[in-house]
Design an enzyme around this catalytic site. Structure first.
Site, mmCIF file in Angstrom:
data_model
loop_
_atom_site.group_PDB
_atom_site.id
_atom_site.type_symbol
_atom_site.label_atom_id
_atom_site.label_comp_id
_atom_site.label_asym_id
_atom_site.label_seq_id
_atom_site.Cartn_x
_atom_site.Cartn_y
_atom_site.Cartn_z
ATOM 1 N N HIS A 103 0.817 -1.216 0.000
ATOM 2 C CA HIS A 103 0.000 0.000 0.000
ATOM 3 C C HIS A 103 0.849 1.263 0.000
ATOM 4 O O HIS A 103 0.422 2.314 -0.442
ATOM 5 C CB HIS A 103 -1.009 -0.030 1.148
ATOM 6 C CG HIS A 103 -2.119 -0.974 0.853
ATOM 7 N ND1 HIS A 103 -2.169 -2.232 1.363
ATOM 8 C CD2 HIS A 103 -3.169 -0.864 0.000
ATOM 9 C CE1 HIS A 103 -3.220 -2.854 0.868
ATOM 10 N NE2 HIS A 103 -3.851 -2.050 0.040
ATOM 11 N N CYS B 242 -8.584 -3.629 -11.014
ATOM 12 C CA CYS B 242 -8.256 -2.401 -10.283
ATOM 13 C C CYS B 242 -6.968 -2.562 -9.471
ATOM 14 O O CYS B 242 -6.626 -1.703 -8.674
ATOM 15 C CB CYS B 242 -9.395 -1.965 -9.379
ATOM 16 S SG CYS B 242 -9.755 -3.167 -8.091
HETATM 17 C C1 PEP Z 1 -5.748 -5.407 -4.950
HETATM 18 O O1 PEP Z 1 -5.561 -6.223 -4.042
HETATM 19 O O2 PEP Z 1 -5.315 -5.561 -6.110
HETATM 20 C C2 PEP Z 1 -6.522 -4.185 -4.690
HETATM 21 C C3 PEP Z 1 -6.843 -3.366 -5.670
HETATM 22 O O3 PEP Z 1 -6.826 -3.903 -3.384
HETATM 23 P P1 PEP Z 1 -5.723 -3.333 -2.346
HETATM 24 O O4 PEP Z 1 -4.483 -3.036 -3.123
HETATM 25 O O5 PEP Z 1 -6.279 -2.125 -1.711
HETATM 26 O O6 PEP Z 1 -5.559 -4.485 -1.411
#
Ligand code: PEP
Ligand code: MG
Length: 557
Positions: free
Chosen positions: A183, A482
């Site tokens: 993140h 995404c």
């Molecule tokens: C993912 O896991 O690809 C996603 C878009 O969610 P996050 O990165 O917030 O876990």
């Protein structure tokens, strides 16, 4: 030259400032020299100065950060704690040891007090480190204060630290740890900060050394020759210019439409999404609104945070993800029921919501209200859905709240494998390739050394994407991506070739992906996808795809 993984394109060049995290524990049994009054004064004034510093920082930060910092200042001034420190110094302990031990008792109390208070332990640890650092005369841990721009170097950055970085002052950041889909990396992209993670040796670079950081290639050069700085900056500018040639909605050169959407963590990222031509929001990571909050934000505040985003996209699609709390995004008001040795495999996302259904209901109620009078097309989706039971539970919760358009993220490998069964229960899929890759390759997103496996080019990951996209198409449902895979221009084309219908990414990646699609036909995307699926490993998959997408070469300088 140091090499890491470029996770946020752009070039940064400037002097190094290091983030210090750890403060040494004062030795057990450490005694002062015998002057109780002086030592007590030293301890108490370090606590008071820390409290004052925290309050001042809070005033500068404002908003919720101020609430957190004020609460920390209260901890530093807690009379019972101060008395305990005095008593320990009276018994001979050095000021540092007395502070350390007194805080430890306080810490135990918080841990044992359960849920809400236990979540404050990290805040208390931070207060302790600040007081001890002051007493030892070492740098206070945390994001350093500087009035001139710098390159931030750290062993790792927590998402909460990254969110507070000021893009005006931080030219780039480099971390020793952290994976490409962590993140922290995602936040760097959303802030438009050039960033390199998993860069061994970077924390040994001395403070003040000038560092050249290429967030595209992952190259980090201490004290570079001026000619090199010019060359790297010129390449980045050429890439940006090639990307800027394509405008308008996302589509391949032969007109196959692929709406390009933005991932955001809150309304403050809307200007970048709009500037980069996002056609809507494909992922609103709502948990980022609440990372530093002690309680569930109230209804009005939530409605305002959702409405601001809906209002920015009249006629556009806005997909709001319900809270993905847990793992590296713990929320104080949603604690896991027990300590978790592997938080990524623990209570997170929808699992947490099923434990706290009232929190989900209050979020959905706020979304339902924000949806009234909006011209945007609001949809909700749940993270970390594992099976049909999860999917049906979420669809029912959304319907109960009056939101008919519910979808799910495909992040758990079995959800991709069973996509055919899940497609009947919900309106759409959105593939979270970050977690899908983490779970499919059994490689924690936060661990820098595992980056070889945190690569969505792994043909096995692409197989899972293909399974979900095919099942969605057969059921007549849209299936977007995404995760960070969508932000890679070549991989974005491959995803389209696999049948993905929309791509959503950090706003700064939109121009390059738009340009890559505009330089390729749908048939080329499909051939690239076939070639990548047939490859032996991630590197060969990327190369095979690249060979079949010749139009994208200028974007990859
Ligand atoms: C993912 O896991 O690809 C996603 C878009 O969610 P996050 O990165 O917030 O876990
Ligand atoms: Mg995820």
């Amino acid at each position: 030259m140091l090499i890491g993984i470029g996770v946020s394109a752009g070039v940064g060049y400037g002097p190094v400032v290091r983030l210090t995290r750890s403060v040494p524990e004062p030795s057990e049994g450490e005694q002062h020299g015998g002057d109780i009054d002086t030592e007590t004064r030293r301890a108490v004034s370090a606590m008071e100065e820390t409290a004052r510093d925290l309050t001042a920082r809070g005033e500068r930060a404002g908003g919720h950060a101020q609430e957190v910092l004020n609460a920390q200042a209260l901890m530093a001034r807690d009379p019972a704690l101060t008395d305990d420190v005095r008593r320990r110094v009276g018994e001979g302990a050095s000021a540092t040891r007395a502070v350390f031990e007194a805080m430890d008792v306080y810490r135990e109390m918080l841990v044992n007090a359960g849920d809400y208070l236990a979540a404050r332990v990290a805040d208390l640890d931070d207060v302790r480190d600040r007081v001890v650092a002051r007493l030892l005369g070492v740098t206070v841990p945390g994001i350093p204060e500087s009035s001139t721009p710098f390159v931030l170097v750290a062993n790792d950055l927590a998402p909460a630290d990254t969110a507070l970085l000021d893009p005006e002052l931080v030219l780039a950041f480099v971390t020793e740890e952290g994976g490409p889909t962590s993140h922290t990396a995602i936040l760097a992209r959303s802030l438009g900060l050039p960033a390199v993670v998993a860069c061994p040796g970077c924390t040994e670079v001395r403070e003040g050394t000038r560092l050249l950081v290429d967030g595209m290639t992952g190259e980090v050069v201490p004290d570079p020759a001026p000619a090199l700085v010019e060359e790297v900056e010129a390449k980045a500018a050429a890439r940006a210019a090639a990307a800027a040639e394509s405008t308008g909605p996302g589509r391949t050169s032969d007109g196959h439409e692929v709406p390009l959407l933005a991932n955001i963590g809150g309304p403050k990222e809307l200007p970048a999404a709009l500037e980069n031509g996002a056609e809507g929001i494909g992922l609103y990571r709502t948990e980022f609104l609440f990372l530093d909050r002690p309680d569930v934000p109230d209804h009005e505040e939530q409605v305002a945070a959702y409405r601001a985003v809906l209002d920015a996209f009249p006629g556009g699609k806005v997909i709001v993800r319900t809270l993905d709390a847990g793992a590296d995004k713990p929320l104080a008001f949603l604690p896991p029921p027990a300590p978790e040795p592997n938080p990524a495999l623990g209570e997170r996302g929808l699992r947490m919501m099923r434990r706290f259904p009232d929190t989900l209901a209050s979020q959905l109620a706020a979304l339902a209200e924000a949806r009234r009078d909006t011209k945007a097309d609001l949809r909700v989706m749940a993270p970390m859905v594992t099976d049909l039971d999860d999917a049906e539970w979420f669809a029912a919760a959304s319907a109960d709240a009056g939101i008919p358009d519910a979808g799910i993220m495909i992040e758990v490998p079995v959800a991709a494998l069973r996509a055919r069964h899940l497609a009947g229960a919900v309106g759409f899929f959105s593939i979270g390739t970050n977690d899908l890759t983490q779970y499919a390759c059994a490689a924690d997103r936060e661990i820098g050394g595992l980056s070889r496996f945190q690569d969505s080019w792994q043909p096995g990951v692409l197989e899972l994407v293909a399974a979900a996209a095919t099942a969605a198409a057969e059921a007549g449902r849209p299936c977007g991506v995404c995760g960070e895979a969508a932000a890679d221009p070549i991989l974005g084309c491959v995803l389209v070739g696999l049948g993905i219908t929309t791509l959503s990414m950090g706003a700064t990646a939109l121009p390059l992906v738009r340009a890559a699609l505009a330089r390729s036909t749908l048939a080329q995307c499909r051939e690239a996808a076939e070639a990548a699926l047939a490859a032996r490993n991630a590197a060969e998959a990327k190369q095979a795809a690249r060979n079949r997408l010749p139009g994208t070469a200028a974007l990859e300088l």
